[in-house]
Design an enzyme around this catalytic site. Sequence first.
Site, mmCIF file in Angstrom:
data_model
loop_
_atom_site.group_PDB
_atom_site.id
_atom_site.type_symbol
_atom_site.label_atom_id
_atom_site.label_comp_id
_atom_site.label_asym_id
_atom_site.label_seq_id
_atom_site.Cartn_x
_atom_site.Cartn_y
_atom_site.Cartn_z
ATOM 1 N N GLU A 90 6.352 14.883 -12.393
ATOM 2 C CA GLU A 90 6.381 14.191 -13.589
ATOM 3 C C GLU A 90 5.417 14.803 -15.020
ATOM 4 O O GLU A 90 6.020 14.590 -16.143
ATOM 5 C CB GLU A 90 5.699 12.896 -13.248
ATOM 6 C CG GLU A 90 5.942 11.866 -14.310
ATOM 7 C CD GLU A 90 7.234 11.370 -14.773
ATOM 8 O OE1 GLU A 90 8.142 10.972 -13.965
ATOM 9 O OE2 GLU A 90 7.920 11.487 -15.769
ATOM 10 N N GLU A 142 -0.493 25.561 -25.318
ATOM 11 C CA GLU A 142 -0.519 26.626 -24.170
ATOM 12 C C GLU A 142 -1.513 27.419 -24.259
ATOM 13 O O GLU A 142 -2.000 27.898 -25.298
ATOM 14 C CB GLU A 142 1.113 27.175 -23.774
ATOM 15 C CG GLU A 142 2.008 26.147 -23.660
ATOM 16 C CD GLU A 142 1.854 25.438 -22.544
ATOM 17 O OE1 GLU A 142 1.726 25.676 -21.328
ATOM 18 O OE2 GLU A 142 1.521 24.184 -22.740
ATOM 19 N N ASP A 151 8.406 26.641 -24.733
ATOM 20 C CA ASP A 151 8.089 25.368 -24.102
ATOM 21 C C ASP A 151 8.816 24.348 -24.257
ATOM 22 O O ASP A 151 9.107 23.630 -23.323
ATOM 23 C CB ASP A 151 6.566 24.901 -24.624
ATOM 24 C CG ASP A 151 5.845 23.651 -23.872
ATOM 25 O OD1 ASP A 151 5.499 24.027 -22.772
ATOM 26 O OD2 ASP A 151 6.040 22.831 -24.301
ATOM 27 N N LYS A 188 10.816 22.510 -20.893
ATOM 28 C CA LYS A 188 11.195 20.878 -20.598
ATOM 29 C C LYS A 188 12.597 20.569 -20.975
ATOM 30 O O LYS A 188 13.041 19.923 -19.989
ATOM 31 C CB LYS A 188 10.177 20.393 -21.606
ATOM 32 C CG LYS A 188 8.881 20.375 -21.263
ATOM 33 C CD LYS A 188 7.787 20.170 -22.500
ATOM 34 C CE LYS A 188 6.593 20.361 -22.197
ATOM 35 N NZ LYS A 188 5.794 20.315 -23.480
ATOM 36 N N GLY A 216 -2.331 16.912 -23.908
ATOM 37 C CA GLY A 216 -3.555 16.469 -23.774
ATOM 38 C C GLY A 216 -3.856 16.376 -22.068
ATOM 39 O O GLY A 216 -3.242 16.034 -21.478
#
Length: 469
Positions: A166, A227, A238, A242, A339
């Site tokens: 997740e 990153e 990135d 995703k 975060g």
Amino acid sequence: MIQSNKVISFTLAYRDKIGILSIYFPIYHNRYREIFMEKCIQIGLFGLGTVGKDLVNLLSNIQNPITENTGVPVKISKVVVANHKKNRGIDTSNFQIGTNPKLILDDNELDVVVELTGDKTFADSMITFCLNKGTPVVTANKALLAEKLRCLMQIARTTKTPFGFEASVGSGVPFLRFLRDGLSAERISEITGVLNSSTNLILDLMKEHKYDYSQALEVAKRKGYTESDPRLDVNGDDTAHKLCIVSGLSFNQEIPLDLLPIQGISGLSYRDLEVAEESGFGVKLIGHARINTSNLSAWVGPAFVPASHPLAAVSGIDNGLVITGRYTGRSFVQGKGAGSYNAALGVINDIIQIIQSRIQETGNFRYESRNPESSQKKTCFHPGGDNIEYVVRLENMVLIDEKTFLKKIFHEHHVNIAGLLNDFQKEASSGKTVYLKTEPCTWQQICSALNQLQFKTDNRIRVKVFRAL
Ligand code: HSE
């Protein structure tokens, strides 16, 4: 290890014959549940970077989110790191720490293994080993999942081992849970998302504070949202990782990462954002994929997003995902996508689900949204996508006549100009900049028109292309 067998076996002696009787005996479930709940869940952790440390901190209290949710005590008992002498500023005395992966791999008492190294090759072998052994795994490794999601899910399914990821998309915001559980019966046709927090923050800082690109990047780095190699963020990789994960879950089909057109935000200027705003758009780094019966198309790049589109309002470190389903229409999920604390929460959500599925003895950890066997037939991958509108920035336009010249070249490549976004006459310098919007055309058409234009002007005219949503 957690055991979840519902079959209770008895040894029977009957008329001198000894046999084993195995029966399904539901009354024992509660007893099993009690035994399970008395147990302390033991976690093995690979990687003690920022997310790993926040995970350790979050779980170090007796009343931690996992125990609060499941009633089961939990402990990180073993940690494997690359350099175990490094001072990480946290108390490491409560677990065994070492550099040899066997510390975790050889331990049959671990209930869950969490992989947070960010190292693709290492993570691949660790996760594969654990899943094959039947140890539940949770990871946030986007780069690995972008390439190996379906393969790893296949191992998890075959060995009936929970596999959670997740935190790989949206950190603690349950984008994947929404797709897997909320829309499991839906036929998803399109996904469009702002999937990278640091670039979204950079674009906001550039627009609001007139920061130049590198100043804004420094802020994102300082706040810890990028990153470890920030090029992955700003180059669009990135977002691409995703997008591949979300698309794998949505369509049961992988986007071939090597064929995916990826553009980042590094060539963007304040003026781009200003012109966009004046014309009723925001500029966002978008990941988009769309499927129909024969084609899967996808791209990653900066796009002009109309102010009325839900993604236009995704600001700062928020991520947003618009999912279009055949029956449900457009669903939208938004929340803070970066975060270390957020990412640790995403990991914890998966661990809670693993524990709950075992407590309830459902064995019901969802691997994916739909049964892969029943998914639609394989479609052909078309990089770049369908006919859409583009916004083109053309720099160093010297002569107004060039507009006619431009029109001609565009026309030859079947690209029609819908209109200009800025007032060419009012542009200050002699080498003027034009922002124009095209009518829908393909990526290939717009690229070949622009290549031709640059060729014919000896590369004097510089170009930048944005997709328009
Ligand atoms: N660097 C990533 C981002 C972190 O900015 O979105 C969360 O995946």
